[in-house]
Design an enzyme around this catalytic site. Sequence first.
Site, PDB file in Angstrom:
ATOM      1  N   ASP A  98       0.660   3.784   3.424  1.00 54.22           N
ATOM      2  CA  ASP A  98      -0.538   3.400   4.179  1.00 54.22           C
ATOM      3  C   ASP A  98      -1.636   2.835   3.286  1.00 54.22           C
ATOM      4  O   ASP A  98      -2.288   3.580   2.553  1.00 54.22           O
ATOM      5  CB  ASP A  98      -1.063   4.614   4.947  1.00 54.22           C
ATOM      6  CG  ASP A  98      -2.158   4.235   5.920  1.00 54.22           C
ATOM      7  OD1 ASP A  98      -2.296   3.030   6.227  1.00 54.22           O
ATOM      8  OD2 ASP A  98      -2.885   5.133   6.374  1.00 54.22           O
ATOM      9  N   ASP A 275      -3.515  -4.190   6.663  1.00 52.10           N
ATOM     10  CA  ASP A 275      -3.157  -2.783   6.786  1.00 52.10           C
ATOM     11  C   ASP A 275      -1.664  -2.593   7.007  1.00 52.10           C
ATOM     12  O   ASP A 275      -1.120  -2.996   8.030  1.00 52.10           O
ATOM     13  CB  ASP A 275      -3.946  -2.196   7.970  1.00 52.10           C
ATOM     14  CG  ASP A 275      -3.724  -0.703   8.129  1.00 52.10           C
ATOM     15  OD1 ASP A 275      -3.248  -0.054   7.184  1.00 52.10           O
ATOM     16  OD2 ASP A 275      -4.035  -0.190   9.219  1.00 52.10           O
TER      17      ASP A 275
END
Length: 403
Positions: A98, A275
């Site tokens: 992440d 992201d």
Amino acid sequence: MAPSISLSSLLALLALAFFSLSASALPHPRTASSPATLKLAVRINSYGTRNIVAADRARIQARQTGSSSSISVTNDVMLYTADIGVGNPPTYYTVLVDTGSSNTWIGANKAYEKTATSHDTGGIFCVAYGSGNVIGEEYTDTVTLNSDLVIDNQSIGIAFEYSGMNGLNGILGLGPVDLTLGTVSNTYQVATVTDNLYKQGTIGSEVLGVFFAPASSSDSSGELTFGGYNASKITGDVSYVPITSTSPASGYWGIDQSISYGSTLILDETAGIVDTGTTLIYIASDAFNKYQSATGGTLDEATDLLKISSDQYDQLSSLYFTIGGVTYELTPNAQIWPRSLNSAIGGTTDGIYLIVSSTGSSSGSGDDFTNGYCFLERFYSVFDTANSQLGFATTQYTYATTN
Ligand SMILES: *[C@@H]1O[C@H](CO)[C@@H](O)[C@H](O)[C@H]1NC(C)=O
Ligand SMILES: *[C@@H]1O[C@H](CO)[C@@H](O)[C@H](O)[C@H]1NC(C)=O
């Protein structure tokens, strides 16, 4: 927790390859100048895309409303995971990769195995999700990404309360260190895994290269390269753009970007983020409305995605992302959900679904787009902490028709 088809049966069903990291338990010294690569595994869940859109949007909205350190990544259909070792000898945990959060933590769905290298810091860590949170005890321990990437005394969270992890054991936080501010009770901020690899001389520069292959390609693998990027994975130069100065995107891996559909500008240059923890591509609602009318897509109830006919697909134009003066082309094929995975999202077998969705807010929020996995599987990305910039390059999959 949402129901999921067992990974092995789903993978067999979809004939996708699943790669797991095989790492040696014995660290060996290496020179600091050469980058080292961590292989990733793609994991396919099946919850229905309404769930992806809801989870992705919760993540975006939490950022826009200023609650920091938002993560809401694990409800997604497609996600990249790494197996990381903690302790000495290491126990391996499967964690989500992440770039949109920065704390590394484990302890979900698999107990922490303490060894002589495990030290309780006495701090409590707490990270807010878009739709829940994780709370636990902060430890320091040896973290083994692979035999070339071993970190001593890495600060990690050990969860005792968490939600929505869907079988994963934690998160590998690759976002900027500032996102860890205030997340651990007795500490100002927590050095990230990337920070420590650099500080401990394991890598020569604080740079992370990210490669994702499209999930529907035969090469359903990805890799993280620490200390540089893998030049063999790209087909052109890496072009860089500074981190945006516009908040809240500036607190993340945020950039300025404009978007055109064909020759029509649909989003003026504005700030948003890149992201790995978001599946789709999200754009501000005003830009999305223009995209919807240009493509002729209709909102599909079952998937919450725009659906188009095969005639409309034949008419589809490319989407052009202009970043730092360089234009990146997202082809028509790159704008559709992989048709081989339609059933995994509750779509019909022959349906054509667009992977561009709305953030749910109009532009001007300081966080007007998210270039998620569907963008990153077409462009190699370089997260350059040392120079506060992000880079992109084309790959063999940029113009591929894998979907
Ligand atoms: C380990 O890291 C903590 C902060 O995370 C620091 O306070 C401590 O001094 C470090 N210990 C060693 C032996 O490096
Ligand atoms: C870099 O990419 C090439 C081409 O895909 C691959 O063969 C190689 O293993 C990668 N390098 C590392 C260090 O993983």
